[in-house]
Design a protein around this motif. Structure first.
Motif, short mmCIF file in Angstrom:
data_model
loop_
_atom_site.label_atom_id
_atom_site.label_comp_id
_atom_site.label_asym_id
_atom_site.label_seq_id
_atom_site.Cartn_x
_atom_site.Cartn_y
_atom_site.Cartn_z
N GLY A 126 3.62 -28.43 -10.65
CA GLY A 126 3.12 -29.58 -11.37
C GLY A 126 3.17 -30.84 -10.34
N LYS A 127 3.09 -31.90 -11.22
CA LYS A 127 2.72 -33.21 -10.30
C LYS A 127 4.11 -33.83 -9.99
N LEU A 128 3.92 -34.27 -8.83
CA LEU A 128 5.12 -34.94 -8.17
C LEU A 128 5.01 -36.64 -7.97
N GLY A 129 5.71 -37.23 -8.84
CA GLY A 129 5.53 -38.63 -8.88
C GLY A 129 6.01 -39.25 -7.86
N VAL A 130 5.38 -40.46 -7.04
CA VAL A 130 5.98 -41.23 -6.20
C VAL A 130 6.18 -42.51 -6.43
N LEU A 131 7.55 -42.92 -6.67
CA LEU A 131 7.83 -44.42 -7.08
C LEU A 131 8.11 -45.30 -5.92
N ILE A 132 7.42 -46.44 -5.95
CA ILE A 132 7.49 -47.17 -4.97
C ILE A 132 7.99 -48.52 -5.11
N PRO A 133 9.38 -48.96 -4.99
CA PRO A 133 9.27 -50.51 -4.94
C PRO A 133 8.78 -51.25 -3.84
N GLY A 134 7.89 -52.19 -4.33
CA GLY A 134 6.91 -52.84 -3.03
C GLY A 134 5.59 -52.04 -2.92
N ILE A 135 5.15 -51.68 -4.13
CA ILE A 135 3.74 -50.77 -4.03
C ILE A 135 2.73 -51.63 -3.63
N GLY A 136 2.58 -52.95 -3.94
CA GLY A 136 1.67 -53.78 -3.41
C GLY A 136 1.46 -54.22 -1.86
N GLY A 137 2.43 -53.79 -1.26
CA GLY A 137 2.62 -54.30 0.27
C GLY A 137 1.64 -53.36 1.19
N ALA A 138 1.76 -53.77 2.43
CA ALA A 138 0.81 -53.07 3.29
C ALA A 138 1.16 -51.69 3.71
N VAL A 139 2.50 -51.19 3.71
CA VAL A 139 2.82 -50.06 4.15
C VAL A 139 2.40 -49.15 2.77
N SER A 140 2.74 -49.71 1.71
CA SER A 140 2.41 -48.87 0.44
C SER A 140 1.02 -48.74 0.32
N THR A 141 0.16 -49.43 0.46
CA THR A 141 -1.31 -49.40 -0.14
C THR A 141 -2.16 -48.62 1.26
N ASP A 171 10.59 -47.76 -17.19
CA ASP A 171 9.43 -47.87 -16.52
C ASP A 171 9.24 -46.28 -16.09
N ILE A 172 10.25 -45.57 -15.46
CA ILE A 172 10.16 -44.36 -14.78
C ILE A 172 9.85 -43.29 -16.02
N ARG A 173 10.48 -43.48 -16.97
CA ARG A 173 10.06 -42.48 -18.26
C ARG A 173 8.84 -42.59 -18.60
N ASN A 174 8.47 -43.69 -18.76
CA ASN A 174 7.18 -43.99 -19.38
C ASN A 174 6.21 -43.46 -18.38
N PHE A 175 6.16 -43.51 -17.01
CA PHE A 175 5.31 -43.13 -16.14
C PHE A 175 5.18 -41.43 -16.08
N GLN A 176 6.56 -40.90 -16.14
CA GLN A 176 6.59 -39.36 -16.21
C GLN A 176 6.03 -38.88 -17.60
N LYS A 177 5.91 -39.39 -18.58
CA LYS A 177 5.34 -39.05 -20.05
C LYS A 177 4.00 -39.29 -19.79
N THR A 178 3.57 -40.50 -19.50
CA THR A 178 2.00 -40.86 -19.53
C THR A 178 1.20 -40.08 -18.32
N GLN A 179 1.81 -39.67 -17.22
CA GLN A 179 1.12 -39.06 -16.13
C GLN A 179 1.49 -37.56 -16.15
N GLY A 180 2.39 -37.06 -17.01
CA GLY A 180 2.84 -35.80 -17.09
C GLY A 180 3.48 -35.22 -15.81
N VAL A 181 4.23 -36.08 -15.40
CA VAL A 181 4.75 -35.77 -13.96
C VAL A 181 6.01 -34.88 -14.15
N ASP A 182 6.26 -33.88 -13.40
CA ASP A 182 7.40 -32.99 -13.38
C ASP A 182 8.65 -33.29 -12.71
N ARG A 183 8.45 -33.99 -11.62
CA ARG A 183 9.30 -34.36 -10.77
C ARG A 183 9.02 -35.66 -10.02
#
Length: 444
Positions: A17-32, A156-168
């Motif tokens: 299944g899908k692996l969700g990557v959760l990133i605090p600071g997702i708009g920064g240089a490293v994340s993008t 936020d995390i639960r909504n992401f997992q549900k809407t994206q069908g994320v397994d882990r």
């Protein structure tokens, strides 16, 4: 973690299944840079240079067997095509806009994946300017207390997992460096920490709230900054209790990477050290944050600890006891993400005769960090599926200030770190550990 609880080889859960990557600071240089790079690789428009999981090999058995599979073919890692991204930021720009602002990637890398990047919009972040003084965003959560903010992150995390069908999921901190903190009584145990949380104790940093949210949802947490964050007894206790892997801290990219390459060589040849002067210029948002003295103090502590642990002056007093070590970082906006580090190294050899080494490393901060983020996400997911909970010291290879058990010292030698990492993978897959003994080849 107990040895008998670790799942090995066929016992390790498959990465389905899908692996969700959760990133605090997702708009920064490293994340993008990381997220855009993954998408470019997935579309066949780029190569994952610098990634051990994607390009690295591992030797198995004896040298004459010539067994050197790719690491991604040897251990059951998630496929990068199964990664799905979400995160938080204090600015509401989507990732296409954020990547343009970061000015790391060229237009011909951003435009072909504009649709993908523009589809990812940050969730409002937990932010407190007392901990990062040189930034001030308006895309920020509000709550009645710190516990309320943690619950908002979990939702936020639960909504992401549900809407994206994320397994882990794996959460990896790519946010800014917070002001310097030392562990205090509120960090000393899980009950003390949770009580302080309800009272919105000012000694609990925003990064700790993200870590708590992840661990309470049984999600592995990686700290890519030198912040205290998860490196406190309370959250280590929670990670063990919930059987979740944690790792950190501070991605090892530019100047410190060079130190962990050069210093082991000096010690191996027993060459003495008089002094090591290091200075950097950096113009991205990270440089702006580090222009505050208390945020720089956090980074300085991370960068200064490396040499002492590698050189072991207590064992080699005539070579390393009294060397002078200086580290500075200077914010220089014109340079952007293209960091430059200068090192002046004064060494001495036979009979005390002086010599010098000078290094000018013109590097790209986020280009070096992006493959580390990918590897850490994939290895931490593997650790979770192998039931390896608590501190993952075998991932020290990726950090300036590696987390470690209380009664141990951290290992900073890059080559020992790599051996530990690969031997851990061999152990998980029930292969013989490589010691490089070699004499057995010559015994009749």
């Amino acid at each position: 973690m107990k040895e008998q609880e670790i799942r090995r080889k066929e016992e390790i859960l498959e990465p389905r299944g899908k692996l969700g990557v959760l990133i605090p600071g997702i708009g920064g240089a490293v994340s993008t840079t990381f997220i855009a790079g993954v998408e470019l690789v997935r579309r066949g428009l780029g190569e994952p240079v610098g990634s051990l999981t994607q390009l690295g090999t591992i030797r198995l058995g004896k040298r004459y067997e010539y067994r050197t599979p790719r690491i991604k073919d040897f251990v059951p890692l998630a496929d990068i095509n199964d990664l799905v991204f979400a995160g938080w930021d204090i600015y509401d720009a989507n990732l296409y806009e954020a990547a343009q602002f970061a000015k790391v990637l060229q237009k011909d890398h951003i435009e072909p994946i504009k649709d993908f990047l523009a589809s990812i919009t940050p969730m409002p972040a937990v932010f407190d300017r007392r901990f990062v003084r040189n930034l001030d965003g308006n895309h920020v959560k509000k709550g009645k207390n710190l516990r309320d903010l943690v619950e908002q992150l979990k939702e936020d995390i639960r909504n992401f997992q549900k809407t994206q069908g994320v397994d882990r999921c794996v959460m990896i901190w790519c946010g800014s460096t917070e002001v310097y903190m030392k562990p205090e009584d509120v960090h000393s145990s899980l009950p003390a920490f949770l009580e302080a949380l309800e009272k919105s104790d000012e000694r609990i940093a925003p990064s700790m709230l993200y870590a708590l949210a992840a661990l309470e949802l049984n999600i592995p947490f990686v700290n890519g900054a030198p912040n205290l964050t998860v490196d406190i007894p309370a959250l280590i206790e929670l990670a063990k209790k919930n059987k979740v892997p944690i790792a950190g801290k501070d991605f090892k990219t530019g100047q410190t990477l060079m130190k962990t390459i050069i210093a082991p060589g000096l010690k191996a040849r027993l060459l003495g050290l008089e002094g090591w002067y290091s200075t950097n210029i950096l113009g991205n948002r990270d440089g702006l944050v580090l222009d505050d003295k208390d945020s720089f103090k956090t980074k300085e502590e991370s960068k200064l600890s490396v040499l002492d642990y590698i050189l072991q002056p207590q064992l080699y007093p005539t070579l390393y006891k009294n060397y002078y070590h200086k580290v500075t970082i200077n914010y220089y906006p014109p340079r952007g993400d293209n960091k430059e580090g200068w090192d002046c190294i004064d060494i001495f050899g036979w009979l005390g005769y002086p010599m010098q080494i000078k290094i000018d490393f013109q590097c790209r901060d986020s280009i070096l960090a992006a493959p580390l983020v990918l590897d850490l996400v994939l290895f931490m997911d593997l650790a979770q599926r192998a039931n390896m909970n608590g501190i993952q010291e075998w991932l020290s290879f990726y950090f300036k200030s590696p987390m470690h058990k209380e009664n141990l010292y951290p290992e900073h030698d890059l080559f020992i770190q790599l051996m530990k990492l690969k031997n851990t993978l061999r152990y998980l897959m029930k292969e013989e550990q490589i010691t490089h003994f070699g004499l057995d080849y010559y015994m009749e």
